[in-house]
Design an enzyme around this catalytic site. Structure first.
Site, short mmCIF file in Angstrom:
data_model
loop_
_atom_site.label_atom_id
_atom_site.label_comp_id
_atom_site.label_asym_id
_atom_site.label_seq_id
_atom_site.Cartn_x
_atom_site.Cartn_y
_atom_site.Cartn_z
N GLU A 1 20.39 29.23 60.84
CA GLU A 1 20.75 30.31 59.92
C GLU A 1 20.39 31.66 60.53
O GLU A 1 19.38 31.80 61.22
CB GLU A 1 20.01 30.12 58.60
CG GLU A 1 20.27 31.19 57.56
CD GLU A 1 19.55 30.88 56.25
OE1 GLU A 1 19.64 29.73 55.79
OE2 GLU A 1 18.88 31.76 55.72
N GLU B 1 18.79 40.72 55.24
CA GLU B 1 18.35 40.92 53.87
C GLU B 1 17.93 42.36 53.65
O GLU B 1 17.21 42.95 54.45
CB GLU B 1 17.15 40.01 53.55
CG GLU B 1 17.43 38.53 53.64
CD GLU B 1 16.23 37.71 53.21
OE1 GLU B 1 15.84 37.78 52.03
OE2 GLU B 1 15.66 37.02 54.07
#
Length: 589
Positions: A459, A463
């Site tokens: 992944e 963010e």
């Protein structure tokens, strides 16, 4: 060395002073006490005091007027504790006290801080809502005021924060017919430390043996690598035309004798930089050096009280190549009169924010400016009651995050296949989270649980760690390989992510994971590609140039600039977190 016609009379600092004639002198010496009352909102400390505690450097940088104006008003005789009798309302928000390691302010969180503060005062007091801020004033000492950006093009695109359109802005930025200067604003000088300047005074009889003096940048390679945009080329023209001229003492070096040298100079250049103004204007006046103002259409501090045309020399930016001719042609008697006016103590006092405050100083000039705007036109100022929802205080645009991903062909144990991929956005009240995930992954947007982790979970995360409190958003990157992460890097960004749409891209090739902002602008780099340490095969690099894409020199310079000025956390150097050794990254040949 100075021209004979000037040097013959020794232009020293012992000339007598001259009072400013006419209404300007009267305005300069006005006493605002008794002419207005100011109510100071008591905000949570996160809007001011805590920010200063985090970084005390804010007390000495050129934007510090917002801090000292707050302190002055708290003990000023114009302050009232009864808001019902107030003429003006002041909201103390320190919008410039967020500094990079090298001391440059980051204005990008400022709009959010300001919106948050206004939402707070409008929810807890009735005074903002009845006028939408027409009887409120804010100190906004950014390069381009309430446009909250240090680059003019970006500032113009952003414009003044819409919430502040009816308020009075007290700001250092001033330029005629500019979107970042609204009618009725009060232009102030930038902050210069009075005590520091006092310690550098030299004997009054010291002759002024330097004709033209300047210390500062001529080019800003870091922010304007191609040149021509910084200072609209005016500073570059100074250097290119006069670097070898004996009348000009100019350099990028900033000596310890800087203040003393200004007191030995006849003329001090005050050219625009990113903004039209600079602290040199204050320093020149304080040290009696005639300011040579090179900034077209500049609006100067307290222009209704200080006769800038009489004490300074104005040179159009296009005329910089003729600067030597312009200055040497000024008659001696004109130079002497400018020096006498500069020697007037009231002139110097008006340019300073001393602690404690003194009559006629810059604090009092601000109050004079506010007093001259009274009485408020009640018909124009007061509004019918309005009910503003939360959207009224939010940014004009939301974040757009586009994750651009590429599917890698990898080699499995016994066969070659394409790896599946999925990208999605997750919006939350605390910000926007963008996740790029690959390998053995099921993606079905119709299902409530869109992502299902497989046995090998890789992944890439982007963010935004933010909230509605007015704190700055932090961008965090992370890379997970085979289910293991802990590779966080955190950055402040140099723009307000909520003020416009932006594109965030990820390029993952066998050598790197590269992150981009708005396609062309290199932003940051995550760890080297770690996903199962796979090699690639069956994909032609000539047909897929991204497979071998590397950083060019400009991108490498950009990356170093970001890491130096905006990175606030890097897992790679966090030895306290990884007591048993830092994570082992996969090195690819």
């Amino acid at each position: 060395m100075i021209p004979t016609r000037v040097g013959a009379i020794k232009l020293g600092r012992t000339q007598r002073t001259e009072r400013i004639s006419g209404s300007a002198g009267d305005v300069l010496e006005d006493d605002p006490v008794g002419r207005l009352k100011v109510f100071v909102y008591e905000l949570p400390s996160k809007y001011n005091k805590k920010i200063l505690q985090k970084d005390p450097r804010c007390l000495t940088h050129m934007f510090a007027a917002e801090i000292f104006m707050h302190r002055f008003l708290l003990s000023s005789p114009v302050r009232t504790l009864n808001p019902e009798e107030a003429d003006w309302f002041y909201t103390p928000v320190y919008t410039t006290c967020d500094l990079t390691p090298n001391g440059l302010p980051l204005p990008f969180k400022s709009p959010r801080m300001m919106r948050s503060a206004i939402q707070l005062i409008s929810s807890n007091w009735p005074y903002w809502n009845r006028t939408e801020g027409a009887d409120h004033f804010f100190v906004v000492p950014h390069d381009f005021g309430a446009c909250f950006h240090y680059q003019e093009e970006k500032a113009i695109e952003r414009g003044i924060l819409s919430l502040l359109q009816r308020a009075t802005l007290v700001q250092t930025f001033g330029q005629k017919n500019h979107v970042c200067l609204k009618e009725g604003s009060i232009t102030i000088p930038p902050y210069a430390p009075p005590q520091k300047m006092q310690t550098h005074l030299i004997p009054e009889k010291t002759p002024r043996s330097i004709f033209v003096y300047f210390r500062g940048l001529f080019y800003d390679v870091g922010n304007d690598p191609e040149g021509g945009y910084y200072a609209r080329g005016a500073r570059a023209a100074v250097w290119e035309n006069f670097k070898d001229n004996p009348l000009f003492d100019i350099s990028t070096e900033h000596p310890t004798t800087y203040y003393e040298d200004m007191q030995r100079a006849v003329f001090c250049l005050c050219p625009l930089g990113w903004a039209p103004w600079s602290p040199r204007l204050v320093e020149a006046v304080i040290f009696g050096c005639i300011p040579v103002i090179i900034a077209d259409d500049i609006v100067l501090p307290f222009a209704d009280a200080i006769p800038w045309e009489e004490i300074g020399v104005f040179v159009d930016e296009k005329d910089v190549p003729n600067l030597d001719t312009i200055l040497t042609s000024i008659p001696v008697e004109v130079i002497l009169r400018k020096q006498r006016l500069l020697a007037n103590p009231s002139m110097k006092q008006a340019m300073l924010f001393p602690q404690p405050a003194q009559p006629g100083d810059a604090f009092h000039q601000v109050l004079n400016g506010l007093a001259r705007k009274l009485p408020h036109d009640r018909v124009a100022v007061y509004l019918k009651p309005a009910n503003h929802g939360e959207e009224y205080y939010r940014a004009p645009a939301v974040l757009e995050v586009l994750v651009k991903y590429y599917l890698l062909k990898s080699v499995a144990a016994s066969s070659t296949s394409y790896v599946s991929g999925c990208a999605f956005l997750e919006s939350t009240i605390s910000g926007v989270r963008s996740v790029f995930s690959t390998r053995n992954l099921e993606c079905d947007p119709r299902k409530e649980n869109r992502l299902k982790k497989g046995p090998m979970w890789d992944e890439i995360d982007l963010e935004f760690l933010g909230n509605l409190s007015g704190d700055p958003y932090i961008l965090q990157t992370n890379v997970l390989s085979q289910g293991k992460g802990n590779r966080e890097q955190q950055f402040y960004l140099w723009f307000d992510q909520t003020a416009d749409f932006h594109t965030y891209s990820i390029l993952w090739n066998p050598q790197h994971i590269m992150n981009f902002n708005d396609y062309n602008a290199w932003v940051w780099s995550s760890a080297t590609s770690t996903s199962s340490c796979s090699s690639t095969s069956g994909t032609s690099g000539s047909n897929n140039p991204w497979l071998s894409e590397e950083l060019d020199k400009n991108s490498q310079d950009r990356l170093r600039w970001v890491l130096k000025n905006y990175m606030i956390y890097n897992y790679f150097v966090d030895s306290k977190r990884f007591l048993h050794g830092l994570p082992m990254e996969c090195t690819m040949d």
